[in-house]
Design an enzyme around this catalytic site. Structure first.
Site, PDB file in Angstrom:
ATOM      1  N   SER A 138      11.494 -21.726   0.430  1.00 11.71           N
ATOM      2  CA  SER A 138      12.571 -22.744  -0.021  1.00 11.71           C
ATOM      3  C   SER A 138      11.956 -24.126  -0.429  1.00 11.71           C
ATOM      4  O   SER A 138      10.997 -24.478   0.152  1.00 11.71           O
ATOM      5  CB  SER A 138      13.659 -22.945   1.096  1.00 11.71           C
ATOM      6  OG  SER A 138      14.558 -24.133   0.819  1.00 11.71           O
ATOM      7  N   LYS A 155      11.046 -22.854   7.542  1.00 14.00           N
ATOM      8  CA  LYS A 155      10.494 -22.184   6.293  1.00 14.00           C
ATOM      9  C   LYS A 155       8.840 -22.840   6.081  1.00 14.00           C
ATOM     10  O   LYS A 155       8.307 -21.883   5.489  1.00 14.00           O
ATOM     11  CB  LYS A 155      11.367 -22.554   4.924  1.00 14.00           C
ATOM     12  CG  LYS A 155      12.680 -21.958   5.089  1.00 14.00           C
ATOM     13  CD  LYS A 155      12.413 -20.231   4.841  1.00 14.00           C
ATOM     14  CE  LYS A 155      13.844 -19.687   4.649  1.00 14.00           C
ATOM     15  NZ  LYS A 155      13.495 -18.149   4.459  1.00 14.00           N
TER      16      LYS A 155
HETATM   17  N1  LIG Z   1      20.388 -19.016  -1.443  1.00 12.63           N
HETATM   18  C1  LIG Z   1      19.844 -20.061  -1.489  1.00 12.63           C
HETATM   19  O1  LIG Z   1      20.126 -20.881  -2.375  1.00 12.63           O
HETATM   20  C2  LIG Z   1      18.413 -19.843  -1.214  1.00 12.63           C
HETATM   21  C3  LIG Z   1      17.447 -21.028  -1.551  1.00 12.63           C
HETATM   22  C4  LIG Z   1      16.330 -20.876  -1.298  1.00 12.63           C
HETATM   23  C5  LIG Z   1      15.911 -19.765  -0.206  1.00 12.63           C
HETATM   24  N2  LIG Z   1      16.732 -18.896   0.149  1.00 12.63           N
HETATM   25  C6  LIG Z   1      16.177 -17.770   1.126  1.00 12.63           C
HETATM   26  O2  LIG Z   1      16.421 -16.508   0.410  1.00 12.63           O
HETATM   27  C7  LIG Z   1      16.635 -15.729   1.582  1.00 12.63           C
HETATM   28  C8  LIG Z   1      17.912 -15.024   1.118  1.00 12.63           C
HETATM   29  O3  LIG Z   1      19.165 -15.844   1.283  1.00 12.63           O
HETATM   30  P1  LIG Z   1      20.285 -15.496   0.971  1.00 12.63           P
HETATM   31  O4  LIG Z   1      21.130 -16.684   0.553  1.00 12.63           O
HETATM   32  O5  LIG Z   1      20.350 -14.104   0.237  1.00 12.63           O
HETATM   33  O6  LIG Z   1      21.210 -15.208   2.384  1.00 12.63           O
HETATM   34  P2  LIG Z   1      22.227 -14.529   2.898  1.00 12.63           P
HETATM   35  O7  LIG Z   1      23.417 -14.479   1.638  1.00 12.63           O
HETATM   36  O8  LIG Z   1      22.822 -15.376   4.094  1.00 12.63           O
HETATM   37  O9  LIG Z   1      21.969 -13.266   3.417  1.00 12.63           O
HETATM   38  C9  LIG Z   1      20.865 -12.983   4.521  1.00 12.63           C
HETATM   39  C10 LIG Z   1      20.705 -11.724   4.786  1.00 12.63           C
HETATM   40  O10 LIG Z   1      19.707 -11.738   6.131  1.00 12.63           O
HETATM   41  C11 LIG Z   1      20.693 -10.967   7.205  1.00 12.63           C
HETATM   42  N3  LIG Z   1      20.247 -11.464   8.331  1.00 12.63           N
HETATM   43  C12 LIG Z   1      20.648 -12.912   8.799  1.00 12.63           C
HETATM   44  N4  LIG Z   1      20.148 -13.058   9.947  1.00 12.63           N
HETATM   45  C13 LIG Z   1      19.620 -11.858  10.354  1.00 12.63           C
HETATM   46  C14 LIG Z   1      19.013 -11.237  11.746  1.00 12.63           C
HETATM   47  N5  LIG Z   1      19.008 -12.215  12.685  1.00 12.63           N
HETATM   48  N6  LIG Z   1      18.653 -10.145  11.496  1.00 12.63           N
HETATM   49  C15 LIG Z   1      18.601  -9.162  10.617  1.00 12.63           C
HETATM   50  N7  LIG Z   1      19.235  -9.583   9.511  1.00 12.63           N
HETATM   51  C16 LIG Z   1      19.704 -10.913   9.210  1.00 12.63           C
HETATM   52  C17 LIG Z   1      22.070 -11.050   6.776  1.00 12.63           C
HETATM   53  O11 LIG Z   1      22.964 -10.095   7.257  1.00 12.63           O
HETATM   54  P3  LIG Z   1      23.703 -10.323   8.619  1.00 12.63           P
HETATM   55  O12 LIG Z   1      24.324 -11.540   8.668  1.00 12.63           O
HETATM   56  O13 LIG Z   1      24.798  -9.191   8.798  1.00 12.63           O
HETATM   57  O14 LIG Z   1      22.701 -10.028   9.750  1.00 12.63           O
HETATM   58  C18 LIG Z   1      22.030 -10.687   5.119  1.00 12.63           C
HETATM   59  O15 LIG Z   1      21.752  -9.665   4.935  1.00 12.63           O
HETATM   60  C19 LIG Z   1      16.401 -16.337   2.832  1.00 12.63           C
HETATM   61  O16 LIG Z   1      15.230 -16.158   3.404  1.00 12.63           O
HETATM   62  C20 LIG Z   1      17.126 -17.794   2.526  1.00 12.63           C
HETATM   63  O17 LIG Z   1      16.450 -18.873   3.408  1.00 12.63           O
HETATM   64  C21 LIG Z   1      17.791 -19.010  -0.035  1.00 12.63           C
END
Ligand SMILES: NC(=O)c1ccc[n+]([C@@H]2O[C@H](COP(=O)([O-])OP(=O)(O)OC[C@H]3O[C@@H](n4cnc5c(N)ncnc54)[C@H](OP(=O)(O)O)[C@@H]3O)[C@@H](O)[C@H]2O)c1
Length: 231
Positions: A138, A155
Site C-alpha cells: 500500500s 504494511k
Molecule cells: N482497497 C484498496 O484501496 C487497497 C489499497 C492498497 C492496498 N490494498 C491491499 O490489497 C489487499 C486486498 O484488499 P481489498 O481491498 O480487496 O480488501 P477486502 O475487500 O477487505 O478483502 C479482504 C479479503 O481478506 C479476507 N480476510 C481478512 N482478514 C482475514 C483473516 N484474518 N483471515 C482470512 N481472510 C481474511 C476477507 O474475507 P473475510 O473478512 O471473510 O475473512 C476478504 O476476502 C489487502 O492486502 C489490502 O491491504 C487495498
C-alpha cells in the site's frame, strides 16, 4: 496446471485475482473467514471448470495455514502464493496518540505475522517449484498519512519481510505489489460515508499483477500503475 494459493479470496482484489487466474486454467486455493462469501466465489470457480478449493478460516490460525498449503500442494507443486488477506484495523482510523494497543497487536498478527508464517509453511514446496510470492502492499507503507499509522506500519513491516525473503531465497521471485486505491469494502471502511465510486474496481487492477507475473521482472516492490500500460 499452475497452482495459486491466495489468502482473502472471498471478496475484493483476492476474489478478482482468483477468478482471473481460474479463467486462465489455474487451480486456485482461496480462503476467508466468512463461509457464505467464500462459497459464492467457490460457485464461480466451479463454473470455470478449474479444480479449485475454498477453505474457510482465519490466516492467524496455524492449522488453517497448514490446511491451505496442504490443499495447494497436493499435486506436488505450488507456483504462486499471494499474501492478500489484510485488516485495516479499527475504524474510523485512530491517530497514534490513542491507538488501541490490543487492536494494533491483532493487526500485526493478521498483516505481518500470518503472511510470514504462511510463507514459512509453503517454502519447501515453493523452493522445489521455483515459485513466486506476492504480498499486497500500500502507499500507506511508505507515506505517513494521518490515522494510517497502524495499518501503514504493518504494511511497511510486511514489505521488508518479503524484501528480505527475496535476498534469502534468490531462487524465488518475491514481489510487493501496491494495487493503488480500489473500490472494495476495505477502502470503504477507510472512508466511511464517502462516495468511493470513482475508485477503480479490483478487476481492473488484476491485469497489472498478471503482467508483472508474466514478466521477467526481478524481485522487488512494484506499483500497479507502472504495469497498467503493458497490461
Ligand atoms: N482497497 C484498496 O484501496 C487497497 C489499497 C492498497 C492496498 N490494498 C491491499 O490489497 C489487499 C486486498 O484488499 P481489498 O481491498 O480487496 O480488501 P477486502 O475487500 O477487505 O478483502 C479482504 C479479503 O481478506 C479476507 N480476510 C481478512 N482478514 C482475514 C483473516 N484474518 N483471515 C482470512 N481472510 C481474511 C476477507 O474475507 P473475510 O473478512 O471473510 O475473512 C476478504 O476476502 C489487502 O492486502 C489490502 O491491504 C487495498
Amino acid at each position: 496446471m499452475p497452482v495459486a494459493l491466495i489468502t482473502g479470496g472471498s471478496r475484493g482484489f483476492g476474489r478478482a485475482l482468483a477468478i482471473d487466474l481460474a479463467t486462465d486454467g489455474w487451480r486456485v486455493v482461496i480462503d476467508g473467514r466468512d463461509p457464505a462469501a467464500l462459497q459464492e466465489v467457490g460457485g464461480w470457480l466451479a463454473t470455470l471448470g478449474a479444480r479449485s478449493t475454498v477453505i474457510a478460516g482465519d490466516v492467524t490460525s496455524p492449522t488453517h495455514r497448514r490446511a491451505l498449503v496442504d490443499a495447494a500442494s497436493e499435486t506436488g507443486s505450488l507456483d504462486l502464493v499471494v499474501n492478500n488477506a489484510s485488516t485495516l484495523g479499527p475504524t474510523p482510523l485512530p491517530p497514534l496518540d490513542r491507538y488501541p494497543l490490543d487492536e494494533l497487536r491483532r493487526l500485526y498478527e493478521v498483516n505481518v505475522v500470518a503472511p510470514l508464517a504462511l510463507v514459512q509453511e509453503a517454502l519447501p514446496v515453493l523452493r522445489s517449484s521455483g515459485g513466486t510470492v506476492v504480498s499486497l502492499s500500500s502507499d500507506a507503507a511508505v507515506e505517513g498519512y494521518e490515522g494510517w499509522g497502524g495499518y501503514g506500519s504493518s504494511k511497511a513491516a510486511t514489505d521488508l519481510l518479503h524484501r528480505t525473503l527475496a535476498v534469502e531465497e534468490p531462487a524465488l521471485r518475491v514481489y510487493q505489489f501496491d494495487p493503488g486505491d480500489m473500490r472494495t469494502s476495505m477502502h470503504q471502511a477507510a472512508f466511511p460515508g464517502e462516495d468511493i465510486s470513482d475508485r477503480p474496481e479490483p478487476e481492473s487492477v488484476v491485469p497489472a499483477l498478471r503482467a508483472l507475473l508474466a514478466s521477467d521482472a526481478p524481485s522487488g516492490r512494484y506499483r500497479a500503475e507502472a504495469w497498467a500500460v503493458s497490461a
